[in-house]
Design an enzyme around this catalytic site. Structure first.
Site, PDB file in Angstrom:
ATOM      1  N   SER A 147     -68.536  -6.065 -41.168  1.00  0.00           N
ATOM      2  CA  SER A 147     -67.165  -6.270 -40.688  1.00  0.00           C
ATOM      3  C   SER A 147     -66.305  -6.669 -41.881  1.00  0.00           C
ATOM      4  CB  SER A 147     -67.127  -7.401 -39.644  1.00  0.00           C
ATOM      5  OG  SER A 147     -65.782  -7.796 -39.399  1.00  0.00           O
ATOM      6  N   TYR A 160     -69.095 -16.234 -37.836  1.00  0.00           N
ATOM      7  CA  TYR A 160     -69.302 -14.776 -37.759  1.00  0.00           C
ATOM      8  C   TYR A 160     -69.126 -14.154 -39.141  1.00  0.00           C
ATOM      9  CZ  TYR A 160     -67.956  -9.941 -36.425  1.00  0.00           C
ATOM     10  OH  TYR A 160     -67.848  -8.573 -36.300  1.00  0.00           O
TER      11      TYR A 160
HETATM   12  N1  LIG Z   1     -64.600  -3.890 -32.483  1.00  0.00           N
HETATM   13  C1  LIG Z   1     -64.191  -4.409 -33.617  1.00  0.00           C
HETATM   14  O1  LIG Z   1     -62.999  -4.650 -33.814  1.00  0.00           O
HETATM   15  C2  LIG Z   1     -65.175  -4.697 -34.718  1.00  0.00           C
HETATM   16  C3  LIG Z   1     -64.680  -5.083 -35.961  1.00  0.00           C
HETATM   17  C4  LIG Z   1     -65.584  -5.319 -36.981  1.00  0.00           C
HETATM   18  C5  LIG Z   1     -66.931  -5.178 -36.762  1.00  0.00           C
HETATM   19  N2  LIG Z   1     -67.392  -4.838 -35.521  1.00  0.00           N
HETATM   20  C6  LIG Z   1     -68.839  -4.728 -35.346  1.00  0.00           C
HETATM   21  O2  LIG Z   1     -69.177  -3.590 -34.566  1.00  0.00           O
HETATM   22  C7  LIG Z   1     -70.421  -3.842 -33.910  1.00  0.00           C
HETATM   23  C8  LIG Z   1     -70.278  -3.766 -32.390  1.00  0.00           C
HETATM   24  O3  LIG Z   1     -69.926  -2.525 -31.992  1.00  0.00           O
HETATM   25  P1  LIG Z   1     -69.662  -2.220 -30.439  1.00  0.00           P
HETATM   26  O4  LIG Z   1     -68.619  -3.198 -29.925  1.00  0.00           O
HETATM   27  O5  LIG Z   1     -69.399  -0.783 -30.334  1.00  0.00           O
HETATM   28  O6  LIG Z   1     -71.074  -2.538 -29.775  1.00  0.00           O
HETATM   29  P2  LIG Z   1     -71.457  -3.493 -28.547  1.00  0.00           P
HETATM   30  O7  LIG Z   1     -71.291  -4.917 -28.933  1.00  0.00           O
HETATM   31  O8  LIG Z   1     -70.725  -3.029 -27.376  1.00  0.00           O
HETATM   32  O9  LIG Z   1     -73.025  -3.315 -28.406  1.00  0.00           O
HETATM   33  C9  LIG Z   1     -73.702  -2.117 -28.433  1.00  0.00           C
HETATM   34  C10 LIG Z   1     -75.039  -2.246 -27.776  1.00  0.00           C
HETATM   35  O10 LIG Z   1     -75.904  -3.163 -28.449  1.00  0.00           O
HETATM   36  C11 LIG Z   1     -76.817  -3.695 -27.512  1.00  0.00           C
HETATM   37  N3  LIG Z   1     -77.451  -4.926 -28.015  1.00  0.00           N
HETATM   38  C12 LIG Z   1     -76.884  -6.165 -28.095  1.00  0.00           C
HETATM   39  N4  LIG Z   1     -77.783  -7.051 -28.577  1.00  0.00           N
HETATM   40  C13 LIG Z   1     -78.931  -6.360 -28.805  1.00  0.00           C
HETATM   41  C14 LIG Z   1     -80.222  -6.732 -29.279  1.00  0.00           C
HETATM   42  N5  LIG Z   1     -80.486  -7.991 -29.607  1.00  0.00           N
HETATM   43  N6  LIG Z   1     -81.185  -5.781 -29.368  1.00  0.00           N
HETATM   44  C15 LIG Z   1     -80.920  -4.497 -29.013  1.00  0.00           C
HETATM   45  N7  LIG Z   1     -79.718  -4.089 -28.561  1.00  0.00           N
HETATM   46  C16 LIG Z   1     -78.717  -5.014 -28.446  1.00  0.00           C
HETATM   47  C17 LIG Z   1     -75.930  -3.938 -26.289  1.00  0.00           C
HETATM   48  O11 LIG Z   1     -76.702  -3.972 -25.093  1.00  0.00           O
HETATM   49  C18 LIG Z   1     -74.953  -2.753 -26.329  1.00  0.00           C
HETATM   50  O12 LIG Z   1     -75.337  -1.711 -25.461  1.00  0.00           O
HETATM   51  C19 LIG Z   1     -70.805  -5.264 -34.256  1.00  0.00           C
HETATM   52  O13 LIG Z   1     -71.694  -5.297 -35.341  1.00  0.00           O
HETATM   53  C20 LIG Z   1     -69.478  -5.887 -34.606  1.00  0.00           C
HETATM   54  O14 LIG Z   1     -69.611  -7.054 -35.378  1.00  0.00           O
HETATM   55  C21 LIG Z   1     -66.552  -4.582 -34.500  1.00  0.00           C
END
Ligand SMILES: NC(=O)c1ccc[n+]([C@@H]2O[C@H](COP(=O)([O-])OP(=O)(O)OC[C@H]3O[C@@H](n4cnc5c(N)ncnc54)[C@H](O)[C@@H]3O)[C@@H](O)[C@H]2O)c1
Length: 260
Positions: A147, A160
């Site tokens: 991130s 975070y």
């Molecule tokens: N949305 C934003 O603005 C933003 C910005 C920067 C970084 N990120 C990063 O993007 C990523 C999240 O992306 P997203 O929102 O598309 O995904 P999400 O959080 O919706 O999760 C995707 C999947 O991961 C699974 N999951 C959660 N914990 C798990 C575990 N311990 N083992 C196996 N599976 C697991 C969940 O069940 C879910 O189906 C993160 O790393 C987040 O820090 C997001």
């Protein structure tokens, strides 16, 4: 399917592939000819996605596991490799921030949870993947999702941000340790991004219009495209890098200096 990606016949494990950025990554990798193991904490979610891919003609399977447990991560990587006949690519997108807290007030259990959600599973999963490839003398590619919070100060999200900075550091060290094995390790650092779970309100949208040079919030497909690039042969000489995909947000300063 474009041969320039070099993904035809490759086998990819997508951790967190049941939703959001992971789901889009699985779709894009599959569209370029990779077989996919969709891994998710929610096995039903993984199965729905694997089913969608199979219906589109991709070899795909589902694996349910909690990758924050080292033994489960090890077993899940082996299960995915058994089901696909080996692995070449690991994409791990799992991560999440928490309630905003000043670092002076962050509770130890909140910090532990952040470490678990954002850092430990990257180590366990990448380690298990690399041990497997090392034993088989195979090369491969790993892509993590960091991130921009790990690159700049993030008031209110310091716990975070620290885990994401550590992930960026781990990406560099893994690339140095595993480069001689032919394993590339890279990360993408998204800025504010629409995902299935993150549906931003008008206040964040207005802030993005003001502070993001591209004038908008990113979309999960735009992050998945960077993941596709880093996993593919297009990035064959790229390792240890964190590619920022934030619409330019981190290259501008909030301070609007007056002319002198
Ligand atoms: N949305 C934003 O603005 C933003 C910005 C920067 C970084 N990120 C990063 O993007 C990523 C999240 O992306 P997203 O929102 O598309 O995904 P999400 O959080 O919706 O999760 C995707 C999947 O991961 C699974 N999951 C959660 N914990 C798990 C575990 N311990 N083992 C196996 N599976 C697991 C969940 O069940 C879910 O189906 C993160 O790393 C987040 O820090 C997001």
């Amino acid at each position: 399917m474009d041969p320039v990606f070099g993904l035809l016949g490759k086998r990819a494990l997508v951790v967190g592939g049941g939703l959001g950025i992971g789901r889009e990554s699985a779709r894009l990798l599959a569209a370029q000819g990779a077989s996919i193991a969709v891994l998710d904490l929610d096995p039903a979610r993984a199965e729905v996605m694997a089913d969608e891919l199979r219906k589109a003609g991709t070899t795909a399977c589902a694996v349910g596991a909690d990758m924050s447990d080292p033994a489960a991560a090890d077993a899940a990587v082996r299960e995915a490799a058994d089901k696909l006949g080996g692995l070449d690519i690991l994409v791990n997108i799992v991560g999440r921030n928490s309630m905003r807290t000043d670092l002076a007030d962050i509770a130890p259990e909140q910090f532990e949870l952040l470490l678990s959600r954002n850092l430990r599973h990257h180590l366990y999963t990448s380690g298990a993947f690399t041990r497997l490839l090392r034993a088989q003398k195979k090369s491969g590619a790993i892509v993590m999702v960091a991130s921009v919070a790990g690159l700049v100060a993030s008031p209110g999200l310091g716990g975070y941000a620290a885990t994401k900075a550590a992930l960026i550091s781990m990406t560099k060290t893994m690339s140095a340790e595993w480069g001689p094995l032919g394993i590339r390790v890279n990360a993408v650092a998204p800025g504010v991004t629409w995902t299935d779970r993150n549906q931003w309100g008008e206040e964040v949208q207005a802030q993005a219009r003001k502070s993001v040079p591209l004038g908008r919030i990113g979309d999960q497909t735009e992050i998945a495209r960077v993941i596709l690039f880093l996993a593919s042969d297009l990035a064959s000489y790229v390792t240890g890098q964190t590619v920022v995909a934030d619409g330019g947000a981190t290259v501008v300063t909030a301070f609007d200096a007056p002319s002198t």
